[in-house]
Every structure is written in structure tokens, then in C-alpha cells.
Write a protein that holds these residues in place. Structure first.
Motif, PDB file in Angstrom:
ATOM      1  N   THR A  20       0.805  -1.232   0.000  1.00 17.43           N
ATOM      2  CA  THR A  20       0.000   0.000   0.000  1.00 17.43           C
ATOM      3  C   THR A  20       0.836   1.280   0.000  1.00 17.43           C
ATOM      4  OG1 THR A  20      -0.338   0.136   2.416  1.00 17.43           O
ATOM      5  CG2 THR A  20      -1.874  -1.219   1.177  1.00 17.43           C
ATOM      6  N   GLN A  21       1.690   1.435  -1.010  1.00 19.52           N
ATOM      7  CA  GLN A  21       2.531   2.610  -1.140  1.00 19.52           C
ATOM      8  C   GLN A  21       1.779   3.767  -1.786  1.00 19.52           C
ATOM      9  OE1 GLN A  21       2.786  -0.328  -2.597  1.00 19.52           O
ATOM     10  NE2 GLN A  21       3.727  -0.235  -4.605  1.00 19.52           N
ATOM     11  N   GLY A  22       2.522   4.851  -2.032  1.00 15.74           N
ATOM     12  CA  GLY A  22       1.949   5.990  -2.759  1.00 15.74           C
ATOM     13  C   GLY A  22       1.824   7.265  -1.959  1.00 15.74           C
ATOM     14  N   ALA A  23       2.534   7.397  -0.841  1.00 16.47           N
ATOM     15  CA  ALA A  23       2.430   8.598  -0.007  1.00 16.47           C
ATOM     16  C   ALA A  23       2.966   9.827  -0.734  1.00 16.47           C
ATOM     17  CB  ALA A  23       3.192   8.386   1.298  1.00 16.47           C
ATOM     18  N   MET A  24       2.214  10.911  -0.659  1.00 11.94           N
ATOM     19  CA  MET A  24       2.663  12.178  -1.215  1.00 11.94           C
ATOM     20  C   MET A  24       3.256  13.090  -0.142  1.00 11.94           C
ATOM     21  SD  MET A  24       2.113  12.182  -4.550  1.00 11.94           S
ATOM     22  CE  MET A  24       2.696  10.481  -4.519  1.00 11.94           C
ATOM     23  N   ARG A  25       3.126  12.715   1.116  1.00 13.23           N
ATOM     24  CA  ARG A  25       3.782  13.430   2.214  1.00 13.23           C
ATOM     25  C   ARG A  25       4.981  12.575   2.624  1.00 13.23           C
ATOM     26  NH1 ARG A  25      -0.251  13.853   5.047  1.00 13.23           N
ATOM     27  NH2 ARG A  25      -0.846  15.998   4.642  1.00 13.23           N
ATOM     28  N   ASN A  26       6.182  13.075   2.347  1.00 10.23           N
ATOM     29  CA  ASN A  26       7.397  12.264   2.494  1.00 10.23           C
ATOM     30  C   ASN A  26       8.346  12.923   3.484  1.00 10.23           C
ATOM     31  OD1 ASN A  26       6.852  12.629  -0.851  1.00 10.23           O
ATOM     32  ND2 ASN A  26       6.464  10.636   0.080  1.00 10.23           N
ATOM     33  N   ALA A  27       9.119  12.077   4.193  1.00 13.63           N
ATOM     34  CA  ALA A  27       9.961  12.612   5.260  1.00 13.63           C
ATOM     35  C   ALA A  27      11.374  12.056   5.185  1.00 13.63           C
ATOM     36  CB  ALA A  27       9.356  12.279   6.624  1.00 13.63           C
ATOM     37  N   THR A  28      12.352  12.911   5.472  1.00  9.67           N
ATOM     38  CA  THR A  28      13.715  12.450   5.661  1.00  9.67           C
ATOM     39  C   THR A  28      13.805  11.691   6.984  1.00  9.67           C
ATOM     40  OG1 THR A  28      14.349  14.476   6.810  1.00  9.67           O
ATOM     41  CG2 THR A  28      14.598  14.446   4.405  1.00  9.67           C
ATOM     42  N   LYS A  29      14.954  11.093   7.223  1.00 11.66           N
ATOM     43  CA  LYS A  29      15.117  10.301   8.450  1.00 11.66           C
ATOM     44  C   LYS A  29      14.897  11.147   9.693  1.00 11.66           C
ATOM     45  CE  LYS A  29      18.189   6.750  10.337  1.00 11.66           C
ATOM     46  NZ  LYS A  29      19.476   6.027  10.136  1.00 11.66           N
ATOM     47  N   ASN A  51      18.015  18.471  -3.507  1.00 11.50           N
ATOM     48  CA  ASN A  51      17.817  18.733  -2.077  1.00 11.50           C
ATOM     49  C   ASN A  51      16.946  17.692  -1.391  1.00 11.50           C
ATOM     50  OD1 ASN A  51      19.269  21.297  -1.922  1.00 11.50           O
ATOM     51  ND2 ASN A  51      17.630  22.078  -3.250  1.00 11.50           N
ATOM     52  N   ALA A  52      16.804  16.521  -1.999  1.00 12.81           N
ATOM     53  CA  ALA A  52      15.925  15.491  -1.440  1.00 12.81           C
ATOM     54  C   ALA A  52      16.434  14.950  -0.113  1.00 12.81           C
ATOM     55  CB  ALA A  52      15.752  14.345  -2.444  1.00 12.81           C
ATOM     56  N   ASP A  53      17.730  15.139   0.166  1.00 12.83           N
ATOM     57  CA  ASP A  53      18.245  14.708   1.472  1.00 12.83           C
ATOM     58  C   ASP A  53      17.761  15.605   2.597  1.00 12.83           C
ATOM     59  OD1 ASP A  53      19.739  16.822   0.404  1.00 12.83           O
ATOM     60  OD2 ASP A  53      21.494  16.311   1.634  1.00 12.83           O
ATOM     61  N   ARG A  54      17.240  16.796   2.242  1.00 13.59           N
ATOM     62  CA  ARG A  54      16.711  17.735   3.239  1.00 13.59           C
ATOM     63  C   ARG A  54      15.198  17.857   3.140  1.00 13.59           C
ATOM     64  NH1 ARG A  54      19.984  22.746   1.272  1.00 13.59           N
ATOM     65  NH2 ARG A  54      18.609  23.847   2.739  1.00 13.59           N
ATOM     66  N   ILE A  55      14.701  17.807   1.904  1.00 13.64           N
ATOM     67  CA  ILE A  55      13.259  17.935   1.656  1.00 13.64           C
ATOM     68  C   ILE A  55      12.854  16.713   0.839  1.00 13.64           C
ATOM     69  CG2 ILE A  55      11.437  19.377   0.665  1.00 13.64           C
ATOM     70  CD1 ILE A  55      13.495  21.717   0.814  1.00 13.64           C
ATOM     71  N   ALA A  56      12.259  15.733   1.487  1.00 13.82           N
ATOM     72  CA  ALA A  56      12.106  14.411   0.867  1.00 13.82           C
ATOM     73  C   ALA A  56      11.210  14.419  -0.360  1.00 13.82           C
ATOM     74  CB  ALA A  56      11.560  13.420   1.903  1.00 13.82           C
ATOM     75  N   HIS A  57      10.309  15.409  -0.479  1.00 12.75           N
ATOM     76  CA  HIS A  57       9.441  15.416  -1.655  1.00 12.75           C
ATOM     77  C   HIS A  57      10.089  16.118  -2.853  1.00 12.75           C
ATOM     78  CE1 HIS A  57       8.165  19.201   0.499  1.00 12.75           C
ATOM     79  NE2 HIS A  57       8.332  19.680  -0.729  1.00 12.75           N
ATOM     80  N   ASP A  58      11.339  16.525  -2.726  1.00 18.42           N
ATOM     81  CA  ASP A  58      12.034  17.148  -3.854  1.00 18.42           C
ATOM     82  C   ASP A  58      12.371  16.075  -4.896  1.00 18.42           C
ATOM     83  OD1 ASP A  58      13.377  19.046  -5.408  1.00 18.42           O
ATOM     84  OD2 ASP A  58      15.291  18.635  -4.413  1.00 18.42           O
ATOM     85  N   TYR A  59      11.952  16.326  -6.124  1.00 16.32           N
ATOM     86  CA  TYR A  59      12.258  15.388  -7.204  1.00 16.32           C
ATOM     87  C   TYR A  59      12.403  16.167  -8.505  1.00 16.32           C
ATOM     88  CZ  TYR A  59       7.554  15.797  -9.187  1.00 16.32           C
ATOM     89  OH  TYR A  59       6.404  16.273  -9.781  1.00 16.32           O
ATOM     90  N   ALA A  80      19.328   9.720  -3.356  1.00 17.01           N
ATOM     91  CA  ALA A  80      19.468  10.399  -2.073  1.00 17.01           C
ATOM     92  C   ALA A  80      19.317   9.379  -0.941  1.00 17.01           C
ATOM     93  CB  ALA A  80      18.400  11.482  -1.950  1.00 17.01           C
ATOM     94  N   PRO A  81      19.674   9.721   0.289  1.00 17.13           N
ATOM     95  CA  PRO A  81      19.404   8.823   1.411  1.00 17.13           C
ATOM     96  C   PRO A  81      17.903   8.495   1.485  1.00 17.13           C
ATOM     97  CG  PRO A  81      20.855  10.608   2.095  1.00 17.13           C
ATOM     98  CD  PRO A  81      20.395  10.944   0.715  1.00 17.13           C
ATOM     99  N   GLY A  82      17.577   7.206   1.574  1.00 14.10           N
ATOM    100  CA  GLY A  82      16.168   6.813   1.560  1.00 14.10           C
ATOM    101  C   GLY A  82      15.513   7.074   0.225  1.00 14.10           C
ATOM    102  N   GLY A  83      16.321   7.114  -0.837  1.00 17.02           N
ATOM    103  CA  GLY A  83      15.831   7.582  -2.124  1.00 17.02           C
ATOM    104  C   GLY A  83      15.327   6.498  -3.047  1.00 17.02           C
ATOM    105  N   GLY A  84      14.876   6.963  -4.215  1.00 17.25           N
ATOM    106  CA  GLY A  84      14.367   6.080  -5.244  1.00 17.25           C
ATOM    107  C   GLY A  84      14.554   6.667  -6.621  1.00 17.25           C
TER     108      GLY A  84
END
Length: 663
Positions: A498-507, A623-631, A649-653
Motif C-alpha cells: 500500500t505505497q503511494g504517499a505524497m507526504r514524504n519525510a527524511t530520516k 535537495n531530497a536529502d533535506r526535503i524528501a518530496h524534492d524530485y 538520495a538517502p532513503g531515495g528512489g
């Protein structure tokens, strides 16, 4: 008696045993894998791969309550070898055609039972088969895996719920420990991976579980031996647990299964890989499952599902009160229709709470009206059902809602795999198929091939999915888990993650917020999971407006298929990263995930063959390592040498859709 006479007696006894002992060796078609079987007072087997010992001699047997024991002092009546090379058509799977090539040894014993071994290029499997005149009862089964060294293993300890020793959600994360460090009183469930010589991996699993309890594993000795253990047959049960929807086993019998005279028992499976990523491409469980008897599969429609539970029915900028009501579900249906999403689910709440009666619908919902509205929008409806409510009136429920136009059920809170619960899954699949209904088994054990036997069973949970992010503390490392399950849990079959989150967070920014949940890791990670995770029925977990505000991402997600013509695992290491390519028609999709380490990878896209190709790419922003929704979305040319360097990025895709460059 003289010592000389004792020596003579011992000599003749030893010679007799030597003559009685029988050994067999079966190799894989490519000669890389070998199983050695010895029939003596006990039956043992060992497994080697290219000269490396994977499993030391391991005994196997089965004890019946009438005093018989299969495999102990067994008297062999015949032995036959066979080679099979065929193709299996798999219409709802990660590839359309599967190569099924193995060597087989059939050992028949006096007493009308058989032990069957198969050796594939990537694994071995065995099963018991009985041909008795009468029904019988299995007291216990001996399953032992003797490992030659104290290697590391990825262990999913069963999170026992407290109601009964074998009751669990099958959603545990993995502990990376030495075999000798196994917690002595803890059970784990399969699949389970053990590291082996020269970087090889061994995956323990089971297949074709239709009429028998599932297997747990334990190690009570602090040794390098894992032992199978099975839930005993339930004796007394009562309804309870979550909203009275679970069946709690209060007492048990002193046996594990009641069986018909002619029984094919589950396959015990040992998959061997030289490279970690080969596990993510395994077909072993599907190949060993009982083929379907259904001749018409045209009504079974895989697809995506707009889901309201994860996002807590949180609609906004609307003129009605969002919640469990027709206005809310019509909004979800409109959203699904707009993006070509095949289904909308009505999760928990549409039926009256605490009644465990699916015929009692809450007054805010008019299901017939919703089903008709959905049909007019070319969208199907799926209903959530608690186990108790579904099981108590299964046939009538399926008949009633199929006639209304409902397309399937998501059945939840089984949380057991004793024989009675396994038989429930088969019965539910069969009755649902009778009424042309899909089944998504949630709150259940891992798949063992039931999706091949009943292709209307389109997905399974048994996974620590994204729902956990609604309540899990930051100490729960979902990102590392995401790059572990493709090599272990996904070997068994599809996952209702059940993936698909649009609110994403760094560690550092993640926190649990139940009503407005977020994911760990980047936005592109969520997109890539639609490609990496095998899931014929795939949820869009976030709220419709969140998707509509992210038009690029939503359009891309909506176009990703959920079943495939071909799959190629490109590279990966357990708990570090994974890259998978999947083909549908003339297009290829590639998904890549990493753990919390930033990573530069080179993808080998030579599977594309000759020609010029372009790709739509979604990659982590700078800047996805700071703002996870950056793509960043871009269209690129695939290099002519088919080697593509990417950055995560860390935790990236990383996700992309590849198509021929028509110019």
C-alpha cells in the motif's frame, strides 16, 4: 559370550546396515546444484552448490497418531528419476511465461507413501505424498535445516499477539543475527534467508499450502540448526480480538493436521542464489503451486485501488463532511475514474461495527447506489471484511454482493496459519471465484502459491507495509525494510504494501501522525515502489486531492502496470539497495530503491536489446536529502551502450518508463 563372537555379530550387523542403506544424488539441469539423499534408519538430505555445502545432512520424517512414522526405518519399494522441461503460462504474475526446468527423484516406500524431490537450477524442494485407503492424523512433522556454519540470517520473529502461541500478524521486521544468537523461545516465520559460503544466500520457504498448517522456524539450542514447528489443530475457539473479528484459539489438540488418505503435503523449499538480486527474480513458489482448474480467467482484472483508510478519509476543499458516506466515496470514484484507476475500496467502517455481520450496512452508505455510480464511471468497488464477519456467512455474502456489482473483498484479521485457517483461505478463494469476485487476503500469512491455484486471489499482506507509518515511532526503520523484503518476503509472492504517499519525510523529519501519515524516504522512492514491489492489486494510499496537487507523479503512477510480461532483477544487496526492470508490451519500467545511504549506481539496461530508446525519469531532487518530496522529472536518451549512471538520495528512489525512440 566371547568378545570374538560379539565382533562377528557386530560385523554382520554392520554389513547388513551397509547393504540396507541407499544413497541417491540428484543434480540441477545446469549441474550447479546437487542434493544427496540417504535412506537408512532415518532419511537425510544435504545440499551443495558448486562445491559449497549449503545444508549439512538434515533428517526428515512425519509421525502419525496411529503409530506409523513416515521416513523412519523406511522400506524403499522403488526409485525413479525424471527430467521436466516445460513452460508455464502465468497471466497474473511478474512474467507471462515461466521456464519450468528440473530433475526429479520419486522415492516410493512400502506402506503407500512417497517422498518427492525436485532440483532446479536455483533451488531444491521436497514433499510427502500419501496414498492410504483411509483418512489419518498427523501428530508432528520433522523439518530440520542443519547449516554447516554459524552464519548470519535475516530473521522475522513472529510478533505473537498474546491470545495464543501461534497467533501473529506476520508483519515483523528482520533481525540480522547469527544463527546461534536466535532467541531461544522465539518463533520466526518463512521466508527466511541465511547467508552461506562465498556470498551465497539460502532462502527457506514453503509452497502449495492448501490443507496443512504453515511452518514456523525455531532454534532453541543456540546452534546452527533450524527446526520447523507447526501450530497444533484448534480444539476450542471463541470470537474476540480486534472488534470481535478474530477467532481466538483457546485450546488445541495434540496433533497438527487431519488428512485424507490421498494427500499431497506442502513443498519444503530451499532456494540458493549466488547473487542477492537473484532472489528477487525467483519463480520457485509459483512453479511448485497446484495449477488452476479455472478455464475462464477473463473476468479477473488486476489494477490499482484508490484507498481511503490510510489517509483517514481526509478530503478537503469539498462542500460535504468527509467520512464514511456516499458523498465521500463518490469523490473517490470520480478521482479513480479521472486517472484510470480501476477500483475504489470501502475499507473498515461501511458495515455496522462490533456486529460481525456484513449484511448490516451503516445508514450513511447506500452500497447499491455506489456500485451503480462506480459502474457508470468504469470503476469497480472492493469491500473490506473482517474474518469473523466473512467466514460466518461466506456463500451468502459472496452471492449477495456479486449480484450488486461488487468486484471483490479485502479479507482481514485471520492472523493464524493452523490447518483450519489455511483451509479457510482455500474455501474463501473457491467460493469467491464461483461468484467472480477478487480476493485480497490482508492480515494473513505469506503466500505459498494459492494465487496460481485460484488466480482470483490477487494479493496478500503478510508484510510490514506503509500502514505502519501511521503509528510507528522513528526507531522503526521502514526504509531498510523496504530494501530487504524484495529478497525475502517477496520471494513467496505479491505484497499488499500500500505505497503511494505524497507526504514524504527524511530520516530526521519523520514522525507518526495517524490522521495525516507520511512515508520515510523520498517521493521518488514511493514511485519506484510501484515497480519494485510485485502487487497485482496495488493501492494508492493517499488522499485524492494530494494526488491531484501532484499531477506529474499521479499520472506516472496511474500508468504503471500491476502485472507484467517479463521481469529482470538488475542488481541489489539485501538491506542495501535493489533495482528491478519490468516489461509490459513494448515498454519497460525500472525501479530502484536504496537504504538510508546515498548511492551512485550504474544500471545495465542491455536487456533492451538493439535500438534507440528514450525514458521518462523521476529522480531524487538535489535537495531530497533535506526535503524528501524534492524530485526532478526529465526525458532522457538511453545511452547506446545501455549503461546508465544514476544518483539516489538517502532513503531515495529512481523510477523510469523506457520506450523506443521513434524519432
Amino acid at each position: 559370550m566371547s568378545s570374538r563372537l560379539l565382533l562377528i555379530i557386530f560385523f554382520f550387523w554392520s554389513v547388513s546396515l551397509m547393504h540396507a542403506q541407499k544413497t541417491f544424488t540428484v543434480e540441477s539441469p545446469d549441474k550447479s546444484l546437487k542434493i544427496d539423499i540417504t535412506i537408512d534408519q532415518v532419511i537425510t538430505y544435504s545440499v551443495s552448490h558448486m562445491g559449497d555445502l549449503m545444508l549439512s545432512k538434515s533428517p526428515l520424517s512425519m509421525k502419525l497418531t496411529d503409530g506409523r512414522t513416515l521416513g523412519i526405518n523406511a522400506r524403499l519399494s522403488s526409485a525413479r528419476t525424471n527430467m521436466v522441461q516445460q513452460e508455464i503460462k502465468a497471466p497474473i504474475y511478474k512474467r507471462a511465461v515461466i521456464s519450468d526446468h528440473y530433475n526429479e527423484l520419486t522415492l516410493r516406500f512400502k506402506g503407500n507413501y512417497t517422498l518427492l524431490f525436485r532440483v532446479y537450477n536455483d533451488g531444491v524442494a521436497y514433499r510427502w505424498i500419501t496414498n492410504f485407503k483411509n483418512s489419518f492424523v498427523v501428530e508432528s512433522e520433522q523439518v530440520v535445516y542443519n547449516f554447516p556454519a554459524d552464519n548470519q540470517a535475516f530473521v522475522p520473529y513472529a510478533n505473537i499477539q498474546g491470545f495464543a502461541p501461534f497467533m501473529t500478524s506476520f508483519e515483523s521486521v528482520y533481525q540480522h543475527i547469527k544463527l546461534s544468537q536466535w532467541k531461544s523461545k522465539h518463533l520466526a516465520f518463512s521466508p527466511l534467508v541465511v547467508e552461506a559460503a562465498n556470498g551465497k544466500k539460502i532462502c527457506l520457504a514453503e509452497a502449495d499450502l492448501l490443507n496443512y498448517p504453515g511452518m514456523f522456524l525455531t532454534n532453541s539450542e543456540g546452534s546452527t540448526r533450524l527446526t520447523g514447528i507447526f501450530a497444533p489443530y484448534p480444539k476450542e475457539m471463541e470470537w474476540g480480538g480486534y472488534h470481535n473479528l478474530q477467532e481466538i484459539v483457546k485450546t488445541t489438540e495434540n496433533y497438527i493436521a487431519k488428512c485424507k488418505g490421498n494427500t499431497n503435503f506442502p513443498w519444503r523449499v530451499v532456494i540458493v542464489s549466488e547473487k542477492d538480486f537473484e532472489l528477487a527474480d525467483s519463480d520457485m513458489i509459483y512453479k511448485l503451486a497446484t495449477p488452476t482448474q479455472c478455464t475462464d480467467l477473463s473476468w479477473i482484472k488486476p489494477g490499482k485501488v484508490a484507498w481511503e483508510w490510510w489517509n483517514s478519509w481526509n478530503l478537503y476543499q469539498v462542500d460535504f463532511r468527509a467520512g464514511i458516506n456516499n458523498d465521500t466515496y463518490k469523490y473517490y470514484i470520480d478521482f479513480a475514474s479521472r486517472y484510470g484507476v480501476e477500483y475504489v475500496i470501502l475499507d473498515e467502517g461501511w458495515a455496522v461495527n462490533l456486529k460481525a455481520d456484513l449484511m448490516q450496512v451503516v445508514p450513511e452508505i447506500n452500497l447499491k447506489e455506489l456500485a451503480d455510480y462506480a459502474k457508470s464511471k468504469n470503476v469497480g468497488l472492493i469491500l473490506w471484511a473482517g474474518y469473523n464477519a466473512f467466514n460466518r456467512d461466506m456463500e451468502n455474502i459472496c452471492r449477495h454482493y456479486a449480484a450488486m456489482g461488487i468486484k471483490g473483498f479485502k479479507i482481514d484479521f485471520m492472523d493464524r496459519d493452523d490447518q483450519l485457517m489455511v483451509e479457510f483461505h482455500v474455501r474463501a478463494a473457491e467460493i469467491a471465484a464461483k461468484y467472480k469476485l477478487l480476493v485480497d487476503f490482508h492480515g494473513t500469512y505469506k503466500p505459498t502459491g494459492l494465487q496460481r491455484t485460484y488466480p482470483n486471489v490477487i494479493n496478500f499482506e503478510g508484510v510490514h507495509g506503509l500502514e505502519q507509518m501511521k503509528w510507528s515511532p522513528a526507531t522503526v526503520d521502514q526504509v531498510t525494510y523496504d530494501v530487504t523484503i524484495p529478497f525475502i518476503r517477496m520471494v513467496a509472492g505479491p505484497i499488499d504494501y500500500t505505497q503511494g504517499a505524497m507526504r514524504n519525510a527524511t530520516k530526521s523529519n519523520y514522525r507518526p501522525v495517524n490522521s495525516e501519515a507520511m512515508s520515510q524516504g523520498t517521493r521518488c522512492r514511493q514511485l519506484a515502489e510501484y515497480i519494485v514491489f510485485e502487487s497485482p492489486l496495488n493501492m494508492l494510499c493517499d488522499t485524492p486531492l494530494a494526488y491531484m496537487n501532484e499531477e506529474e507523479c499521479t499520472t506516472f503512477i496511474s500508468q504503471i502496470p500491476t502485472t507484467w510480461d517479463n521481469t529482470v532483477a538488475l542488481n541489489g544487496e539485501i538491506s542495501k539497495y535493489i533495482s528491478i526492470a519490468r516489461q509490459k508490451g513494448n515498454e519497460w519500467y525500472v525501479g530502484v530503491l536504496t537504504n538510508w545511504d546515498a548511492r551512485i549506481l550504474e544500471l545495465d539496461l542491455s536487456f533492451l536489446g538493439e535500438g534507440s530508446y528514450k525514458a521518462i525519469v523521476f529522480k531524487d531532487g538535489i535537495n531530497a536529502d533535506r526535503i524528501a518530496h524534492d524530485y526532478k522529472k526529465e526525458i532522457i536518451d538511453i545511452p547506446m551502450d545501455k549503461k546508465l549512471k544514476i544518483t539516489l538520495a538517502p532513503g531515495g528512489g529512481y523510477a523510469m518508463k523506457i520506450y523506443a525512440n521513434s524519432k
